[in-house]
Design a protein around this motif. Structure first.
Motif, PDB file in Angstrom:
ATOM      1  N   GLN A   1      30.351  46.064  40.145  1.00 22.76           N
ATOM      2  CA  GLN A   1      30.689  45.208  39.000  1.00 22.76           C
ATOM      3  C   GLN A   1      31.651  45.915  38.064  1.00 22.76           C
ATOM      4  O   GLN A   1      32.619  45.321  37.585  1.00 22.76           O
ATOM      5  CB  GLN A   1      29.412  44.847  38.249  1.00 22.76           C
ATOM      6  N   ALA A   2      31.316  47.174  37.796  1.00 23.30           N
ATOM      7  CA  ALA A   2      32.139  47.951  36.872  1.00 23.30           C
ATOM      8  C   ALA A   2      33.561  48.054  37.404  1.00 23.30           C
ATOM      9  O   ALA A   2      34.544  47.893  36.649  1.00 23.30           O
ATOM     10  CB  ALA A   2      31.546  49.330  36.690  1.00 23.30           C
ATOM     11  N   GLN A   3      33.653  48.297  38.718  1.00 22.31           N
ATOM     12  CA  GLN A   3      34.993  48.411  39.301  1.00 22.31           C
ATOM     13  C   GLN A   3      35.757  47.100  39.158  1.00 22.31           C
ATOM     14  O   GLN A   3      36.936  47.075  38.782  1.00 22.31           O
ATOM     15  CB  GLN A   3      34.867  48.788  40.777  1.00 22.31           C
ATOM     16  N   LYS A   4      35.009  46.033  39.425  1.00 27.84           N
ATOM     17  CA  LYS A   4      35.628  44.721  39.327  1.00 27.84           C
ATOM     18  C   LYS A   4      36.109  44.464  37.907  1.00 27.84           C
ATOM     19  O   LYS A   4      37.245  44.028  37.665  1.00 27.84           O
ATOM     20  CB  LYS A   4      34.591  43.678  39.733  1.00 27.84           C
TER      21      LYS A   4
ATOM     22  N   ALA B   1      39.131  46.488  37.025  1.00 27.36           N
ATOM     23  CA  ALA B   1      40.338  45.899  37.602  1.00 27.36           C
ATOM     24  C   ALA B   1      40.784  44.700  36.771  1.00 27.36           C
ATOM     25  O   ALA B   1      41.983  44.544  36.479  1.00 27.36           O
ATOM     26  CB  ALA B   1      40.058  45.469  39.033  1.00 27.36           C
ATOM     27  N   GLU B   2      39.772  43.925  36.341  1.00 24.56           N
ATOM     28  CA  GLU B   2      40.087  42.759  35.512  1.00 24.56           C
ATOM     29  C   GLU B   2      40.760  43.166  34.213  1.00 24.56           C
ATOM     30  O   GLU B   2      41.763  42.577  33.813  1.00 24.56           O
ATOM     31  CB  GLU B   2      38.794  42.007  35.198  1.00 24.56           C
ATOM     32  N   ILE B   3      40.143  44.198  33.578  1.00 25.39           N
ATOM     33  CA  ILE B   3      40.703  44.648  32.290  1.00 25.39           C
ATOM     34  C   ILE B   3      42.146  45.106  32.485  1.00 25.39           C
ATOM     35  O   ILE B   3      43.039  44.743  31.694  1.00 25.39           O
ATOM     36  CB  ILE B   3      39.836  45.787  31.724  1.00 25.39           C
ATOM     37  N   ILE B   4      42.381  45.856  33.550  1.00 23.48           N
ATOM     38  CA  ILE B   4      43.738  46.347  33.803  1.00 23.48           C
ATOM     39  C   ILE B   4      44.687  45.167  33.992  1.00 23.48           C
ATOM     40  O   ILE B   4      45.787  45.104  33.427  1.00 23.48           O
ATOM     41  CB  ILE B   4      43.739  47.264  35.042  1.00 23.48           C
TER      42      ILE B   4
END
Lengths: 271, 156
Positions: free
Chosen positions: B78-81, B84-87
């Motif tokens: 989730q954190a990775q996702k 990626a979203e934030i980026i």
């Protein structure tokens, strides 16, 4: 054993020697009313030893860290318990102590046989006691005291468990049924009376014969110097064999007591 | 060598001995041995129970660990996702901001150009009026011909 016999051999003949050894140190006017002091002394002494052991061990035994003496006693008690469990129907608080006492007391009295035959009598001579039989179980009074006590218990429990009528019926209808009542009475009476007699005579006979053979072996060395070697050899062999005999006789007396009392505890089976 | 009154003494001794041994040795010792037997049996049962419980606990613990690992992996994913979203968002924002800045700059430039043109026009008018004045000195009324000139300049 040999030296004491040798010193005596010059005096009495073999027959006199043996007769002397078979003479109880007794007081009384002959017949039944005689007290064999040596028998009483040694059996009481051994009873005292047993009481001392029982009392001290009973006080200091622990369940967690059993040591030497306690282990031995536990083994004996467990052995007796096992015999009772195997043979005795139902339970009776008396049978355990009775069997244990018979086993240990008879064993200790028999074990006096293993002491050199002349040792204690000779010591007695020194303090002026002229007759001494060391082994209480070579006295019919002792073996029959035990056998008759057991017999009394057999009768008591027969009447208690079967009832007076049941006990009477056992005499009338056992073993051949109701058509042979006279034969039954004779047969059952013999069967019952044979119990204490066989108990008492078996122990007495074994121990008496054993003691007699020890005396004969002791006479070997007394007869001549050449007899010394066979005396030592035979004495050793007989003593080793006798360890078996004394244990076995104590065990048999105990076992038969349990068997007889077990039979007394069985309800009568109808024919 | 016959049965004598010793018999009676021996019977009494025997009875006392049986009683004594029953009281002080047989009863306490059999009692103790029974107790010990029971205690050993209880202890063994307890050990068995403990072992079973331990096995159960171990099983539970492994399950917990497994669950925790799964959860951790999930959270990580989730954190990775999210990262990626934030980026991705940041990139979008940056692009939008850049475009906005470009638009604003262009507008300003246009304004400046416009303003420069205006001022140039004004100056040209002034210069033209001045020049015309100098050329046709006195003949031209600044006020009367101002509108005309402004119109000319407007056509520039």
């Amino acid at each position: 054993m040999s030296s004491s016999t040798a010193s005596e051999a010059s005096g009495p003949t073999s027959v006199e020697y043996i007769q002397h050894h078979l003479q109880n140190n007794s007081i009384g006017d002959g017949g039944f009313w005689v007290l064999n002091l040596d028998t009483l002394f040694y059996s009481w002494l051994l009873a005292g030893v047993l009481m001392y052991i029982a009392y001290t061990m009973g006080k200091k035994m622990t369940a967690d860290t059993p040591s030497g003496g306690q282990n031995v006693l536990e083994a004996i008690v467990e052995f007796v318990q096992q015999q009772i469990r195997d043979i005795f129907p139902g339970s009776n608080p008396l049978i355990g102590p009775l069997a244990l006492t018979i086993f240990m007391w008879v064993f200790l009295m028999n074990a006096m046989d293993l002491l050199p035959v002349d040792l204690l009598p000779q010591l007695g001579q020194l303090v002026g006691i002229h007759y001494m039989k060391v082994v209480p179980t070579t006295d019919l009074s002792t073996t029959f005291a035990l056998a008759l006590s057991v017999f009394a218990l057999i009768i008591y429990y027969n009447i208690k468990i079967k009832g007076p009528m049941g006990y009477l019926k056992m005499f009338l209808f056992h073993p051949f049924g109701k058509y042979l009542i006279p034969v039954n009475i004779i047969m059952t009476t013999i069967e019952e009376v044979a119990k204490p007699i066989s108990l008492g005579l078996r122990l007495f006979g074994n121990m008496f014969a054993g003691e007699l053979i020890f005396m004969l072996i002791a006479l070997l060395g007394g007869a001549s110097l050449y007899g010394l070697l066979p005396q030592i050899a035979l004495g050793t062999v007989w003593a080793i064999f006798h360890i078996l005999v004394i244990s076995l006789q104590a065990f048999i007396f105990m076992l038969l007591t349990i068997v007889y009392l077990g039979m007394a505890h069985q309800e009568i089976d109808e024919h | 060598m016959s049965i004598t009154a010793t018999l009676i003494g021996q019977m009494i001794t025997f009875a006392i001995l049986v009683w004594f041994i029953g009281k002080y040795l047989w009863t306490p010792m059999t009692q103790m041995m029974d107790d010990r037997k029971k205690r050993i049996a209880d202890g063994l049962a307890a050990a068995e129970r403990g072992k079973h419980e331990q096995e159960l606990a171990q099983h539970k613990a492994t399950q917990h660990i497994k669950e925790a690992k799964e959860q951790a992996a999930e959270i990580l994913a989730q954190a990775q996702k999210r990262g990626a979203e934030i980026i991705e968002d940041a990139k979008d924002d940056a692009k939008a901001e850049g475009e906005r800045l470009i638009v604003a700059a262009n507008a300003e430039i246009e304004q400046e150009v416009h303003r420069a043109k205006e001022s140039l026009r004004a100056q040209v008018v002034d210069i033209t009026i001045a020049a015309a004045g100098k050329i046709i000195k006195k003949e031209i009324d600044a006020k009367a011909h101002g509108d005309l000139l402004k119109d000319v300049v407007g056509q520039l």
